[in-house]
Design an enzyme around this catalytic site. Structure first.
Site, mmCIF file in Angstrom:
data_model
loop_
_atom_site.group_PDB
_atom_site.id
_atom_site.type_symbol
_atom_site.label_atom_id
_atom_site.label_comp_id
_atom_site.label_asym_id
_atom_site.label_seq_id
_atom_site.Cartn_x
_atom_site.Cartn_y
_atom_site.Cartn_z
ATOM 1 N N SER A 252 0.847 -1.186 0.000
ATOM 2 C CA SER A 252 0.000 0.000 0.000
ATOM 3 C C SER A 252 0.885 1.239 0.000
ATOM 4 O O SER A 252 2.113 1.139 -0.002
ATOM 5 C CB SER A 252 -0.886 0.006 1.243
ATOM 6 O OG SER A 252 -0.078 0.283 2.374
ATOM 7 N N LYS A 253 0.246 2.384 0.031
ATOM 8 C CA LYS A 253 0.956 3.669 0.023
ATOM 9 C C LYS A 253 2.047 3.729 1.087
ATOM 10 O O LYS A 253 3.062 4.385 0.919
ATOM 11 C CB LYS A 253 -0.039 4.804 0.289
ATOM 12 C CG LYS A 253 -0.844 5.209 -0.928
ATOM 13 C CD LYS A 253 -0.370 6.582 -1.440
ATOM 14 C CE LYS A 253 -1.017 6.989 -2.744
ATOM 15 N NZ LYS A 253 -0.322 6.447 -3.917
ATOM 16 N N ARG A 254 1.760 3.074 2.195
ATOM 17 C CA ARG A 254 2.718 3.055 3.289
ATOM 18 C C ARG A 254 4.106 2.571 2.862
ATOM 19 O O ARG A 254 5.117 2.927 3.450
ATOM 20 C CB ARG A 254 2.197 2.091 4.359
ATOM 21 C CG ARG A 254 1.975 2.695 5.679
ATOM 22 C CD ARG A 254 1.178 1.837 6.638
ATOM 23 N NE ARG A 254 0.803 0.513 6.208
ATOM 24 C CZ ARG A 254 1.484 -0.585 6.518
ATOM 25 N NH1 ARG A 254 2.578 -0.503 7.231
ATOM 26 N NH2 ARG A 254 1.043 -1.768 6.128
ATOM 27 N N HIS A 255 4.132 1.745 1.857
ATOM 28 C CA HIS A 255 5.405 1.188 1.420
ATOM 29 C C HIS A 255 6.098 2.081 0.392
ATOM 30 O O HIS A 255 7.017 1.655 -0.273
ATOM 31 C CB HIS A 255 5.199 -0.215 0.844
ATOM 32 C CG HIS A 255 4.643 -1.183 1.823
ATOM 33 N ND1 HIS A 255 3.324 -1.564 1.813
ATOM 34 C CD2 HIS A 255 5.213 -1.820 2.877
ATOM 35 C CE1 HIS A 255 3.116 -2.418 2.809
ATOM 36 N NE2 HIS A 255 4.240 -2.581 3.466
ATOM 37 N N GLY A 256 5.660 3.303 0.289
ATOM 38 C CA GLY A 256 6.292 4.210 -0.666
ATOM 39 C C GLY A 256 5.439 4.332 -1.911
ATOM 40 O O GLY A 256 4.240 4.088 -1.871
#
Ligand code: GLU
Length: 490
Positions: A252-256
């Site tokens: 997800s976005k959390r991973h960049g």
């Protein structure tokens, strides 16, 4: 039999890498078998429709070189390839299921459905439609609905039994029909749901293999039942493994960055991302990691797609991108760097960027960058006379306690460099080495000083090669400026 596959994104946003991995695997299967790759836009969810999405989808595919043989812009024998332009087809199909007794109209109001749901939650049973209208005659059902209420059409799933199918990746998959819902196939606004629309299209468009994300596997039994109800042969199903971040959470976005276009804008090469995505769930063997497009096409096959989750390892992507940068043909590297510098160097740097300078500098940076965006900080001094550094940076560790010594060394360096007539790197290096010896200092100390003065950095491409490219006059000017900063020795 010609392999016909499709990538069928819903235009709800900028496509993320997981989604494009699905496109890539479809494309590879088509190209491997000399088949047809179709782009179909599944825009029946009007509430989530994002007008930027279709362009972004096409741009992402084009950037990665995933060309489609049939699609909204190129047309094809089964056009249109946009679902909102095919509504009558789905409506007819739903009618057909009504007539054959495989579907029914449901007039239940949203309020009633919510009440049923709440009650089921209270009883801690999985919420699903209670089949209220299934048991009523059409008339009764209508009478119970609000006056003028528009019905939805629901599929009649069998109340018992097992639905089985063979998934090309998962093997045999079984679902207990009891767990299935009488799901909606046509909404009250006349739009189909995914279940109906994709299935009608896959049939109409003669799709032979459905490769799609793992999140669809629980819907697959519904589709198998619908194929049976229509009396159509189902395609081969292949549910691709989910993609996780290094922390084992769903990517997800959390991973960049998550969209392909973001990766492009961060200086990744399409061939590197292609290779990287191609290995998210597929492998050539147990070892090979760098795989060309041609090799992918030659070897890609569903038998080597795994069912285990694929891990998106950003460090591996960076490493891989570095490998691809090192292997780029010279002319392409120069093109890419020139383009990148044109659009990313500060506006005050004069344009156009001198391509000849890029050409000479390219071999110096090729080994030192993993992403194109690193080229800006590494190469700006070739194009820009305003280089900024502090007195501390200039002195570095070596001369921190001896600014006079630094000023003396720079003065002598200037004197010997002025004598250099043939401004090539060997001709610059020789007197600098001689000077270090004369001064009794380490070459690293003297070169470090000159490096900051000329490039503005303590880490740069090779110093003398860089100085050769910067040119004699500009180098001398920069050394004078450094002396001004230190104060000239008496
Ligand atoms: N429109 C669906 C999605 O974007 C397509 C799934 C499929 O490939 O059938 O997830």
């Amino acid at each position: 039999m010609t392999v016909r596959v499709r990538y069928a994104p819903s235009p709800t946003g900028i496509p993320h890498v997981g989604n494009i991995r699905t496109a890539l695997f479809n494309w590879l299967l088509a190209r491997h078998h000399g088949g047809v790759f179709i782009l179909r836009i599944e825009d029946t969810d009007r509430a989530r429709y994002d007008p930027r999405a279709v362009d972004a989808i096409m741009e992402s595919l084009r950037w990665l070189g995933l060309d489609w043989d049939e699609g909204p812009d190129v047309g094809g024998p089964y056009a249109p390839y946009v679902q909102s332009e095919r509504l009558p087809l789905y409506q007819e199909a739903a009618e057909r299921l009504l007539r054959s007794g495989h579907a029914y109209r449901c007039y239940c109001s949203p309020e009633r459905l919510e009440m049923v749901r709440a009650e089921q939650m209270r009883q801690k049973i999985p919420p699903k439609y209670d089949r209220h209208c299934r048991l009523l005659s059409e008339e009764e059902a209508r009478e119970r609905g609000e006056p003028g209420a528009k019905p939805v059409i629901r599929f009649k799933t069998p109340l018992s039994g097992i639905t089985r199918f063979e998934d090309a990746i998962r093997g045999e998959v079984e679902f207990d029909n009891e767990t299935l819902d009488d799901f909606v196939i046509l909404k009250s606004d006349g739009y189909p749901t995914y279940h109906l629309a994709h299935l009608v299209d896959d049939h109409e468009m003669r799709i032979t293999h459905v490769l799609r994300g793992d999140e669809w596997i629980s819907s697959a039994p519904r589709h198998v039942l619908m194929y049976e109800a229509f009396g159509w042969d189902p395609p081969v199903f292949a549910h691709l493994p989910v993609i996780l971040g290094p922390d084992k959470a769903k990517l997800s976005k959390r991973h960049g960055a998550t969209s392909v276009l973001e990766y492009r804008d961060q200086g990744y090469l399409p061939e590197a991302l292609f290779n990287f995505l191609g290995l998210l769930g597929w492998s050539l063997d147990d070892r090979t990691v760098i795989i060309s497009r041609e090799q992918f096409i030659r070897h890609f096959d569903l038998s080597r797609v795994v069912k285990n989750p694929a891990i998106f390892d950003r460090d591996k992507l960076d490493w891989m991108n570095g490998v691809y940068i090192r292997e780029l043909p010279e002319e392409r590297l120069v093109d890419l760097l020139t383009e990148w510098l044109e659009s990313h160097l500060p506006a005050r740097v004069p344009r156009p960027i001198d391509r000849e300078v890029v050409r000479r500098a390219a071999p110096l940076v090729r080994e030192r960058i993993k992403r194109l965006d690193e080229s800006v900080a590494m190469m700006d001094f070739f194009f820009w006379d305003e280089i900024h550094y502090s007195r501390e940076e200039l002195l570095g560790k070596a001369y921190a306690a001896d600014p006079e010594g630094a000023a003396r060394a720079l003065t002598l360096a200037l004197e010997s460099l002025e004598q250099v007539t043939d401004w090539r790197h060997e001709a610059i290096e020789a007197p600098m080495r001689a000077l270090a010896e004369r001064l009794g200092v380490k070459t690293g100390a003297l070169f470090g000083l000159v490096r900051v003065a000329v490039t503005g950095k303590s880490v740069s491409p090779p110093l003398f090669e860089s100085m050769a490219i910067v040119g004699k006059e500009r180098c001398l000017r920069r050394l004078h400026a450094a002396l001004d900063l230190l104060g000239r020795p008496d």
